[in-house]
Structure formats: structure tokens, C-alpha cells
Design an enzyme around this catalytic site. Structure first.
Site, PDB file in Angstrom:
ATOM      1  N   HIS A 168     -10.306  18.257  -3.274  1.00 22.89           N
ATOM      2  CA  HIS A 168     -10.076  17.554  -4.546  1.00 22.89           C
ATOM      3  C   HIS A 168      -9.124  18.436  -5.364  1.00 22.89           C
ATOM      4  O   HIS A 168      -9.175  19.662  -5.259  1.00 22.89           O
ATOM      5  CB  HIS A 168     -11.349  17.436  -5.401  1.00 22.89           C
ATOM      6  N   ASP A 196     -18.188  16.868   4.954  1.00 24.40           N
ATOM      7  CA  ASP A 196     -18.463  16.831   3.512  1.00 24.40           C
ATOM      8  C   ASP A 196     -19.913  17.309   3.348  1.00 24.40           C
ATOM      9  O   ASP A 196     -20.750  16.615   2.780  1.00 24.40           O
ATOM     10  CB  ASP A 196     -18.267  15.374   3.039  1.00 24.40           C
ATOM     11  N   ASP A 216     -16.767  10.842   6.990  1.00 23.60           N
ATOM     12  CA  ASP A 216     -17.406  12.067   6.484  1.00 23.60           C
ATOM     13  C   ASP A 216     -18.713  12.176   7.259  1.00 23.60           C
ATOM     14  O   ASP A 216     -19.586  11.295   7.156  1.00 23.60           O
ATOM     15  CB  ASP A 216     -17.692  11.965   4.974  1.00 23.60           C
ATOM     16  N   ASP A 266     -10.824  21.366  -6.942  1.00 24.78           N
ATOM     17  CA  ASP A 266     -11.346  22.405  -6.036  1.00 24.78           C
ATOM     18  C   ASP A 266     -10.291  23.485  -5.846  1.00 24.78           C
ATOM     19  O   ASP A 266     -10.596  24.663  -5.715  1.00 24.78           O
ATOM     20  CB  ASP A 266     -11.616  21.852  -4.629  1.00 24.78           C
ATOM     21  N   ASP A 311     -26.334  15.415   2.097  1.00 22.74           N
ATOM     22  CA  ASP A 311     -25.094  15.997   2.660  1.00 22.74           C
ATOM     23  C   ASP A 311     -25.351  17.062   3.722  1.00 22.74           C
ATOM     24  O   ASP A 311     -24.685  18.106   3.726  1.00 22.74           O
ATOM     25  CB  ASP A 311     -24.229  16.610   1.529  1.00 22.74           C
ATOM     26  N   GLU A 351     -13.866   5.333  -0.088  1.00 23.71           N
ATOM     27  CA  GLU A 351     -15.115   5.842   0.499  1.00 23.71           C
ATOM     28  C   GLU A 351     -16.302   5.091  -0.096  1.00 23.71           C
ATOM     29  O   GLU A 351     -16.690   5.333  -1.246  1.00 23.71           O
ATOM     30  CB  GLU A 351     -15.224   7.343   0.231  1.00 23.71           C
ATOM     31  N   GLU A 410     -19.020   7.539   5.178  1.00 24.25           N
ATOM     32  CA  GLU A 410     -19.865   8.739   5.226  1.00 24.25           C
ATOM     33  C   GLU A 410     -21.220   8.347   5.811  1.00 24.25           C
ATOM     34  O   GLU A 410     -21.816   7.340   5.407  1.00 24.25           O
ATOM     35  CB  GLU A 410     -20.010   9.321   3.813  1.00 24.25           C
ATOM     36  N   ASP A 433     -28.510  11.873  -1.696  1.00 19.74           N
ATOM     37  CA  ASP A 433     -27.412  12.297  -0.833  1.00 19.74           C
ATOM     38  C   ASP A 433     -27.555  13.779  -0.505  1.00 19.74           C
ATOM     39  O   ASP A 433     -27.083  14.628  -1.251  1.00 19.74           O
ATOM     40  CB  ASP A 433     -26.115  12.036  -1.624  1.00 19.74           C
ATOM     41  N   HIS A 446     -23.911   7.905   3.247  1.00 16.61           N
ATOM     42  CA  HIS A 446     -23.679   6.767   2.350  1.00 16.61           C
ATOM     43  C   HIS A 446     -24.096   5.477   3.054  1.00 16.61           C
ATOM     44  O   HIS A 446     -24.592   4.548   2.416  1.00 16.61           O
ATOM     45  CB  HIS A 446     -22.209   6.677   1.936  1.00 16.61           C
TER      46      HIS A 446
HETATM   47  C1  XUL Z   1     -19.724  12.205  -2.742  1.00 18.21           C
HETATM   48  C2  XUL Z   1     -18.659  12.280  -1.727  1.00 18.21           C
HETATM   49  C3  XUL Z   1     -17.358  12.866  -2.160  1.00 18.21           C
HETATM   50  C4  XUL Z   1     -16.151  12.262  -1.516  1.00 18.21           C
HETATM   51  C5  XUL Z   1     -14.848  12.792  -2.043  1.00 18.21           C
HETATM   52  O1  XUL Z   1     -20.883  11.597  -2.292  1.00 18.21           O
HETATM   53  O2  XUL Z   1     -18.871  11.936  -0.587  1.00 18.21           O
HETATM   54  O3  XUL Z   1     -17.420  14.227  -1.925  1.00 18.21           O
HETATM   55  O4  XUL Z   1     -16.164  12.480  -0.136  1.00 18.21           O
HETATM   56  O5  XUL Z   1     -14.702  12.624  -3.403  1.00 18.21           O
HETATM   57 CO    CO Z   2     -17.780  12.083   1.211  1.00 16.89          CO
END
Ligand code: XUL
Ligand code: CO
Length: 443
Positions: A103, A341, A298, A106, A311, A234, A270, A309, A273
Site C-alpha cells: 500500500h 496477505d 490472497d 506501507d 489472516d 478484492e 482472499e 479476519d 474473505h
Molecule cells: C484486508 C485486506 C487488505 C487488502 C489490500 O482484509 O485483505 O489487506 O488485501 O488492501
Molecule cells: Co487481502
């Protein structure tokens, strides 16, 4: 400056040789040929800047736990950004994967004004370009953070205030141009706050129109600057907002279709997600592939006991194999890839834990790829599907699908021939066993 000194060399492929330190790949062998391509070229692995180098291990109940010196007190914010960039490129080089993602915020600290933020990012992008040419690491995608700053609390493109829309436009324009400059393969838009907290104060149709306008402007700008990468949306159902407009692949597909944006945008799916939206990852990938909107992945997963989430690094070959099968069946990634991610757990405080998370995740994806190839070679799933729908290739099926028969004509023919179709087995358990046998026998 070197940060990952406890991992002295590049992580290599060790095959089945035992390696007690855990700093070798046991399945991921970049040069191995799988379904006609090098494994590295199939998987197109990327490390994300944000969770890996920008996040201190904090959660809503506690402070950062990680040992990340570049985040705490290496000079001024730009000096810290440079140290963070050194750490990121050192890590990715040692991990031996081809891509990274970032991003805007970042990579470089936000300044007091848009102008200052732009000049910070420009400096860091030039520095990244040098590091990329020295290391050979490439950019899978860039994106703009339109969700952390308080100005975006009520959304970016969907904000009730057009000044916020304009601020987001400035940020996305610049992040897209930075991505273009770095030769990025894709540009991602995740609508983290493009949704609502309560309908009491929300006009959904107004917000959808704003979002569509924003996406159209971004697609036009992409063409104006000659960026040939893919624009990706996304999907995510909720978190941080109660309801997000990019709920899942089907919602995004309907939105793109409604606003004439199909062909300009594809999806970055993702894993977690998908599960937060009440689907399997397999479902989301199959939907996107079959509807021509599949882009990238992702690879981070959730925890099935938690509704948020998490991750986490992927570690289930069973969960990934069928989704990778759908990707492989459709010809594999074009500009997309597997981005991590991913977040370490808060107790994984050693710098080497970041290697263990990625190594395990990459080996899991590599194994899923081998299973997908074996499933494709085996051919059972395709032949079962072909056989199941074979009737639609016959006269009746074609007449219906080609729109040559009315409801009355089809009904009359059914009555005249005393149609009495018999149900047949879907053979689900047999198919599940078949998939398991392939998973268990693939090496
Ligand atoms: C948040 C997510 C983000 C996107 C990029 O859930 O997945 O990190 O991948 O903005
Ligand atoms: Co993501």
C-alpha cells in the site's frame, strides 16, 4: 543494514531430506515443471509489505509484540521507511520468491499534505526500483490505503462528502502511477470502508453510483498513463464496516455488469474473505473463473471457530487443492499470483517466525498445485461433469439453451412424449473419496 541475521542464506529446496531448523522448502521447487510451467511461474508468490513489515503485532487488546526495530525509532519517519524497505527486500531475497505487494502508506509515511505524501512516496519508490533491479524481485501489485486515516471513516469513494472522494482520487492516482513506474503486474482496490455502519444514515444507491464513477475514473486513468497491468477488486463481506458493497465475487460481478465495468476489473480473491462471506474458497474461485472475472489470490485463511479476519498462513492442502484445480483447469494465472496477505500470531515474536510462516504456506500451495495437476491428469472430475450435463448437448437441451423453444412448446413436447425422467446419483461420496485418494498419493 541486515535484520534477518538468524537466517544466513537463501531458503533452498531440500526435497525429502530432513532439516531440523525448518528453513528449507520440502515441496516448493521453483524449477520443477508442473503442467508445462515452472512451479515458480505457476504460483507467482508475493510477500506483502503491510502485515509482514509494517505491523508490530498489536491487537485491539494489546501492544505490538514483535521485534521490528525499523518500526520503532530508527531516526525520522523517512529513515524508518528506508530501514523497513531494507528489511523487506532482505527478507524476500532470502525467501527466494519473485514478488511483493504494497500500500502507498506501507512504503512511505503520510505527510501533512497530499503534496508531502506524494514526495515521500516518490522518494521511496525510486529507492524500491533500485532494490528491485539489484535483487530481481518484482511487483505483483500496488494499492492505496483508503481505510486507516480518520478522513475515510465514512468511506472513500462512497463518502457522503465529495472532498473525501477527491482526496481518495489523489491517493489512488499516485499509487497507480507508482505501481506503473515499478512495472507492477496488477493494481488492487479493496473497499475496506466502502460500505455502511448503519442504514439509518445511508443512501445505498447514491454510494454505489459514486463507487462506480470512481472505478470508471481509475480505469480511464490506467489507459491514459499506459498501465497494462490488471485492475483488481478484492471482495470482502464485512470488517471493518458492518456491510461492504464488494461482498463476494457474485456481488462484485453484478456491480461491474450493472455499471458497464466488466472487462476493466477482475477479482483478487482472499481465502478468508470467501469463508467470511459464507462460501468456500473453492466456490469463490470457481465462480470467478466461470464468469471470466478471475484475477489473483490472497492466500491467507481464517480460523473456522472465529468470525473475523485472522489472516493466517495457509496450511491445509485439502482446502486449497480444489481451488488451485479450478485455476489450473482455466489455464493458470495470467497477471495474478498468490499473495501472502498473512499475519503471524502475536506470540510468534522471533524474526525467523516470519520465515516459518511463509515457508509453510508456500509448501502448502506447492503441494496443492501438484494435487491440482494430478486431478487434471486423472480427469475424473471433468468426465463426471461432462457426463452429468450431456443431455444439454442433445436436441432438447440445445433448443432450450439457444432460445429456440417457448415454455409452451417445451411443455407440450413433455406432455406428448409422457416424459418421466428418472433421478440419478450425484455420486458425491465417491467423488470425495476420489479427490482424497489423489491428495494422499501425490508427491
Ligand atoms: C484486508 C485486506 C487488505 C487488502 C489490500 O482484509 O485483505 O489487506 O488485501 O488492501
Ligand atoms: Co487481502
Amino acid at each position: 543494514m541486515d535484520f534477518f541475521t538468524d537466517v544466513p542464506a537463501r531458503v533452498a529446496y531440500a526435497g525429502t531430506e530432513p532439516e531440523p531448523g525448518g528453513l528449507r522448502y520440502h515441496v516448493y521447487d521453483p524449477d520443477r515443471t508442473v503442467a508445462g510451467r515452472r512451479m515458480e511461474d505457476h504460483l507467482r508468490i508475493a510477500v506483502c509489505y503491510w502485515h509482514s513489515f509494517n505491523w508490530p503485532g498489536s491487537d485491539i487488546f494489546g501492544h505490538g509484540t514483535f521485534d521490528r526495530p525499523w518500526l520503532s525509532g530508527i531516526g525520522d519517519p523517512m529513515e524508518s521507511a528506508r530501514a523497513k524497505q531494507d528489511a523487506a527486500f532482505e527478507f524476500i531475497s532470502k525467501l527466494g520468491v519473485p514478488y511483493f505487494c504494497f500500500h502507498d502508506v506501507d512504503m512511505a509515511p503520510e505527510g501533512g499534505t497530499l503534496r508531502e505524501s506524494k514526495s515521500n512516496l516518490d522518494e521511496m519508490v525510486d529507492r524500491a526500483a533500485e532494490k528491485m533491479s539489484v535483487t530481481g524481485i518484482k511487483l505483483l501489485w500496488g494499492t492505496a490505503n483508503l481505510f486507516s486515516h480518520p478522513r475515510y471513516a465514512a468511506g472513500a469513494a462512497t463518502n457522503p462528502n465529495p472532498d473525501v472522494f477527491a482526496h481518495a482520487a489523489a491517493q489512488v492516482r499516485h499509487a497507480l502511477e507508482a505501481t506503473h513506474k515499478l512495472g507492477g503486474a496488477n493494481y488492487v482496490l479493496w473497499g475496506g470502508r466502502e460500505g455502511y455502519e448503519t442504514l439509518l444514515n445511508t443512501r445505498m444507491k447514491q454510494e454505489a453510483d459514486q463507487l462506480a464513477r470512481f472505478l470508471e475514473m481509475v480505469a480511464n486513468h490506467k489507459r491514459d498513463i499506459g498501465f497494462t497491468g490488471t485492475l483488481l477488486i478484492e471482495p470482502k463481506p464485512q470488517e471493518p464496516t458492518k456491510h461492504q458493497y464488494d461482498y463476494d465475487c457474485a456481488a462484485v460481478h453484478g456491480f461491474l455488469d450493472r455499471y458497464g465495468l466488466l472487462g476493466d476489473y477482475f477479482v483478487n480473491i482472499e481465502v478468508n474473505h470467501a469463508t467470511l462471506a459464507g462460501h468456500s474458497f473453492h466456490h469463490e474461485v470457481a465462480y470467478a473463473v466461470e464468469n471470466g472475472i478471475f484475477g489473483s489470490v490472497d492466500a491467507n485463511r481464517g480460523d473456522y471457530q472465529n468470525g473475523w479476519d485472522t489472516d493466517q498462513f495457509p496450511n491445509s492442502v485439502d482446502e486449497l487443492s480444489l481451488a488451485v484445480y479450478e485455476i489450473l483447469r482455466s489455464g493458470g494465472f495470467t497477471t495474478g499470483g498468490f499473495n501472502f496477505d498473512t499475519k503471524l500470531r502475536r506470540q510468534s515474536m522471533d524474526r525467523s517466525d516470519l520465515f516459518h510462516g511463509h515457508i509453510g504456506g508456500i509448501d502448502t500451495l506447492a503441494q496443492a498445485l501438484l494435487v491440482a495437476e494430478a486431478l487434471l491428469d486423472d480427469g475424473t472430475l471433468e468426465s463426471v461433469r461432462d457426463e452429468r450435463y450431456a443431455g444439454w448437448k442433445g436436441d432438447l437441451g440445445r433448443q432450450i439453451l439457444e432460445g429456440r423453444a417457448s415454455l409452451a412448446a417445451v411443455a407440450d413436447a413433455a406432455v406428448a412424449s409422457d416424459l418421466d425422467p428418472q433421478p440419478v446419483s450425484g455420486r458425491q461420496e465417491w467423488l470425495e473419496n476420489k479427490v482424497n485418494h489423489v491428495i494422499w498419493s501425490t508427491t
